[in-house]
Enzyme design. Sequence first.
Site, PDB file in Angstrom:
ATOM      1  N   HIS A 267      27.829  41.456 -12.066  1.00  0.00           N
ATOM      2  CA  HIS A 267      26.617  42.095 -11.517  1.00  0.00           C
ATOM      3  C   HIS A 267      26.569  41.755 -10.020  1.00  0.00           C
ATOM      4  CE1 HIS A 267      22.727  43.823 -11.362  1.00  0.00           C
ATOM      5  NE2 HIS A 267      21.997  42.934 -12.012  1.00  0.00           N
ATOM      6  N   HIS A 306      31.574  51.070 -12.509  1.00  0.00           N
ATOM      7  CA  HIS A 306      30.142  50.911 -12.736  1.00  0.00           C
ATOM      8  C   HIS A 306      29.799  51.478 -14.109  1.00  0.00           C
ATOM      9  CE1 HIS A 306      25.814  51.072 -12.053  1.00  0.00           C
ATOM     10  NE2 HIS A 306      26.045  50.201 -11.099  1.00  0.00           N
ATOM     11  N   ASP A 362      29.067  46.882  -4.060  1.00  0.00           N
ATOM     12  CA  ASP A 362      29.558  45.571  -3.634  1.00  0.00           C
ATOM     13  C   ASP A 362      30.889  45.626  -2.895  1.00  0.00           C
ATOM     14  OD1 ASP A 362      27.457  44.001  -4.694  1.00  0.00           O
ATOM     15  OD2 ASP A 362      28.233  44.390  -6.695  1.00  0.00           O
TER      16      ASP A 362
END
Length: 427
Positions: A267, A306, A362
């Site tokens: 995460h 994802h 990210d």
Amino acid sequence: MPDTLTVTDNRTGKQYELPIDRGTISASDLRQIKVSDDDFGLLSHDPAFSNTASCESAVTYLDGDRGILRYRGYPIEQLAERSTFLEVAYLLVHGELPNKVELTSWINNITHHTMLHEKGKKLMEGFHHNAHPMGMLVSSIGALSTFYSDAKSIDDFDTRMLQVYRLIAKVPTIASYAYRNSLGLPYVYPDNSLSYPGNFLNMMYRMAEPRYEPDPTLERALDVLFILHADHEQNCSTNAMRSVGSSRADPYVSCAGAAAALYGPLHGGANEAVLRMLNEIGSVQNVPKYIERVKAGEMRLMGFGHRVYKNYDPRATIIKNTAYQVFEVTGKNPLIDIALELERIALEDEYFVGRKLYPNVDFYSGIIYEALEFPTQIFTVLFAIPRTAGWVAQWMEMIADEETRIARPRQIYTGADERDFVPLEDR
Ligand code: CMC
């Protein structure tokens, strides 16, 4: 045709009509499907909630196939270009953009709750010098619960709002103290004349100068990153916030639970993992070899893939562009070349294309954070600061929702049948 689903139970031959509302059936409607009167009824099995809507929410809209992200209906691209993080936080919590008076009052309320109780500061001093900042953040957010006993009154709207101000205001202060603690530096008190990201940079970096002046480009870049990370519907940490909060625990301990969920490398911890990965790869020439190792299942390509996006994450596009604005001030971070090459090869490779694995939020954020001289260990904390706005917005929505009950999933029991206890000497 009515919006219903006809189900035939081949065990009994019986048929059932289940209503379909907004593309969804109610899992409780399955309970009527039984083989006998004492049968509990049919359950659905969905271990990671991959296909289960756990709530109704009007906060964030996400279409993973088309790469769309909107907060309260506003496209993320427009918010990133034209709004500020604090305005977006208001939007998330209240549902509408503020007018001038509302925004001024909101900013005033947030900036006047940025200080940490001196005992909270002392508590943070107790952490070991090499404690991970996320561990410090999780514990210190939880500890806020011990300072604000009024937070338990979750049925009172004004009391709830007060905790919302406190949480959005104090998380950056805790985050910067976590950083300064690790360096043995004295804590810097908030400067309420600065913007939200400007004050955070002040608390992180101010040394002996009488007043910290943030670079406007870097301050704005951080604000954009904060906007992009503010909410993302029912992700792992938001689900934790709602799950803990559903037991009517106060928002501080609920938020600590959410921050704990964010810590994991699948995460929010992925931004830290991406930087470590880029440093491990070391140079553009090593990229193909690394991709082969990923495809062989040795490791995952961090910052890729994802659960919901099966297309380019729209946040990654904006972050990539923001990186170049930051580099104009800080100079280019050489890791960007490795990241671009990784992305180029992965987006042409059948392994990644076939699995619809694209860069996520990210992938590029860590490169900007590094250019801003944030140490790698603090990256996930930088995610937690803005996500606090999303957590509290979702928590406010949940408390006001008449459908809310304690989150309590079912299970499929796979353990032993009843058996008699065997005394130790007979085992
Ligand atoms: N690198 C290589 N292969 C991958 C990756 C990756 N990053 N992500 C998924 N796969 C493969 C996976 O091995 C599986 O292949 P196969 O079908 O052959 O077994 C397939 O793609 C589906 O993967 P999954 O694990 O079922 O997908 P998921 O929806 O459970 O996981 C994820 C989503 C984000 C945890 C995963 O893509 C991942 O681990 N990514 C790397 C970590 C990361 O960047 N996380 C940040 C997510 S975005 C920010 C946030 O919301 O926190």
